[in-house]
Each structure stands twice: as C-alpha cells, then as structure tokens.
Scaffold this active site. Structure first.
Site, PDB file in Angstrom:
ATOM      1  N   THR A  70      13.250  67.645  43.363  1.00 54.19           N
ATOM      2  CA  THR A  70      12.129  67.180  42.552  1.00 54.19           C
ATOM      3  C   THR A  70      11.709  68.266  41.568  1.00 54.19           C
ATOM      4  O   THR A  70      12.400  69.285  41.422  1.00 54.19           O
ATOM      5  CB  THR A  70      10.986  66.660  43.466  1.00 54.19           C
ATOM      6  N   LYS A  74      15.151  69.100  38.771  1.00 57.28           N
ATOM      7  CA  LYS A  74      16.060  67.951  38.626  1.00 57.28           C
ATOM      8  C   LYS A  74      17.155  68.164  37.582  1.00 57.28           C
ATOM      9  O   LYS A  74      18.269  67.690  37.737  1.00 57.28           O
ATOM     10  CB  LYS A  74      15.266  66.694  38.275  1.00 57.28           C
ATOM     11  N   ASP A 110      17.020  57.281  41.147  1.00 56.79           N
ATOM     12  CA  ASP A 110      15.745  56.796  40.580  1.00 56.79           C
ATOM     13  C   ASP A 110      15.920  55.465  39.844  1.00 56.79           C
ATOM     14  O   ASP A 110      15.153  54.526  40.062  1.00 56.79           O
ATOM     15  CB  ASP A 110      15.149  57.831  39.616  1.00 56.79           C
TER      16      ASP A 110
END
Ligand code: ATR
Length: 290
Positions: A70, A74, A110
């Site tokens: 995170t 990333k 994601d």
C-alpha cells in the site's frame, strides 16, 4: 483479537506500508485463513521508503507467502520484483506480491476487485458511459479495468485538468473506449451527466468529512450508480448528495473486499471465503468508528 494457533508450520503473509496502523487487511485475511483452516498468519509491516529494497528481499529470505503493498510503495516496488501481471504492468502499480519459490510476482487486484463489486450489483460497464472523478493511482486502476471491460466512454474529471489529460493520454490506445478529460467543475453542467451509467469518486475528498464539490446529481439517469472508493466514512458527502437525489450508491468496502479476496486466491490457490471476509471487514470498520 484472537490470534491463530502458531507453530513451526505457520507461514506469514504481510502488508507493506507507511503508515500502516490503519490497515483493515489483517482482520479480513486472518479471518479467511482461519475459516479455511490454513496455517497462515497476516501481519502488518511498517516499511519506510528507504527500507523498501531490503523489505522486498526479506520476502524471499523469510519465505513469506506474499504481501500486499500500500501507500507509498505501490509504484516504487516494481523495480525490485521479478515479473508483473498484465494489470500491474498496465497500471504501473502493484498491490499484491506472490512469492513462488523465491520468484516475486507483482499483481494488481484493485481493478478486478472493482469490476467484481460492480458485477455483484448486476452492473456491467460494457458499452456504458462512465464518469470518473480523480486522476491519481486509484483512478488509474479503475480506468484500466473499465477500458478492458469494454466501456463505451469514460469522462475523467479532475481538479487539476493536466493530471486528467495525462491519464487519458496514457491509455487512449489501450482499447476502443472513448476517453475525455474535463476540469472537475464541468460536472456542474447537466449535459455531461445525462447519459452516465456510473459515477465514481476516486479522489480522497470525503476522507475527513469534507463536502464534495457541486455536481449535477439529478441530471443523471434515475438508475445511475454513484460509487465512492472511500470506505471510511461509509457515507461520504458525495454519496449523501447522490442519495438525496434518489440515486443508488455504493461505498468502497466491496472493492476493498474483492481486491483482498483476489489476493487471497493468488496466495492460497483456493477460492476466498467472501462472507467471512466481509463480516470481518465490517466488524473492524465498526470497531474503529465506534
Ligand atoms: P490515490 O493514489 O489514492 O488515487 P492521489 O494519487 O494522491 O491518491 O490522487 C488523489 C486524487 O484526489 C487526485 O485526483 C486529486 O486531484 P489533483 O490531481 O488535482 O491533485 C484529488 N484531490 C485531492 N484533494 C482534492 C480536493 N480537495 N478537491 C478535488 N480533488 C482532490
């Protein structure tokens, strides 16, 4: 929180971030490991940017199953990995690393997590018109997934027009989707929203209960879905205003859940226990809010 039974067989999965104390992922994944009776434990790791190369090396050295990645790592983690999935390559960002016998594979779940959350609402973005608000990393992952899913048109609206233009330029030849960029205040103009199926907030506006800039909510079709990627607070100003205009809304929890479920499957090669993970996620968010 109850910790697993730990013994010599226990394998570790983790998350690298800075800061990391706010992460919801340990609750979600540890509940999933318990539900599947897997000898895994999920641990948060505070990794400062300067230590990222060493932290990545430790995935191999300590035989971690993998990690989530995170903010702010990333994008920066990419040079230290061995291979990238198509999604990770396209987004230029990694949220999941899988360790296959010392080979580190960078994945990005994601966008697929976002699409899965739409699918369960019965919404296919194929041939649809979508308004995307924001031009940062979150917007990039969502845009790539929508282009790959065959959306007809995506309007990227952003406070800083140049950032929206740069995003559109990067992906203009990825698929057949018509991509446009506009400044955020153009969304006060009803004409842009009249044919939208989906409006997604990919900005951080609302994280601290700020008001969302004005937008012509009532100009959208009655069933246009308003989606906020933020998951805390669950009812942001963006969603409150959409609700007041009697439009359906969804917050970021289902995307968080599905990106986690996809990571779980990559690490364990088994389907994720979605209901267990959703319950754990809601529980940890409620306990934080309360
Ligand atoms: P992430 O990686 O989570 O997407 P980011 O890359 O910092 O985060 O992007 C944040 C997004 O929120 C950007 O689109 C940003 O707009 P700018 O490109 O103009 O910076 C948007 N954003 C942040 N604060 C905002 C605000 N107060 N009003 C409007 N947009 C805002």
């Amino acid at each position: 929180m109850a910790i697993h039974h730990l013994d010599g067989q226990t394998r570790v999965v983790g998350i690298f971030g800075d800061p990391i104390a706010h992460t919801r992922s340990p609750a979600m994944h540890n509940a999933a490991f318990r539900a599947r009776a897997l000898p895994y434990v999920y641990v948060p790791f505070l990794v400062h940017p300067a230590d990222l190369p060493k932290a990545v090396q430790s995935i191999r050295a300590l035989h971690l199953i993998g990690v989530n990645v995170t903010v702010p790592h990333k994008e920066r983690i990419i040079p230290y990995l061995d291979t990238l999935s198509v999604e990770a390559k396209l987004c230029g960002a990694v949220n999941t690393v899988v360790n296959r016998h010392g080979t580190l594979i960078g994945e990005n779940t994601d966008g697929r997590g976002f699409l899965a959350s739409l699918r369960e609402r019965g919404l296919s973005p194929r041939r649809r018109e979508i308004v995307l608000i924001g031009a940062g990393g979150a917007a990039r992952a969502v845009l790539v997934s929508l282009v790959r899913a065959g959306s007809a048109r995506i309007i990227v609206a952003n406070r800083t027009l140049a950032n929206a233009e740069a995003l559109v330029r990067t992906y203009c030849s990825l698929g057949n989707t018509q991509l446009e960029s506009v400044p955020l205040d153009r969304l006060q103009d009803p004409t842009l929203l009249r044919t939208a199926t989906l409006v997604v907030n990919c900005t951080s506006v609302g994280l601290h209960n700020e008001d969302f800039p004005p937008l012509a909510y009532a100009a959208t079709p009655r069933n246009c879905l308003f989606y906020d990627l933020l998951y805390q607070p669950t009812l942001t100003s963006f969603l409150r205003q959409a609700r007041a205009a009697r439009r359906p809304v969804i917050d970021g929890r289902r995307m968080l859940l599905h990106q986690g479920a996809l990571a779980f499957s990559l690490w364990t090669r088994t389907p994720a226990p979605l209901t267990v993970m959703a319950r754990a996620l809601n529980h940890t968010l409620r306990s934080q809010a309360g």
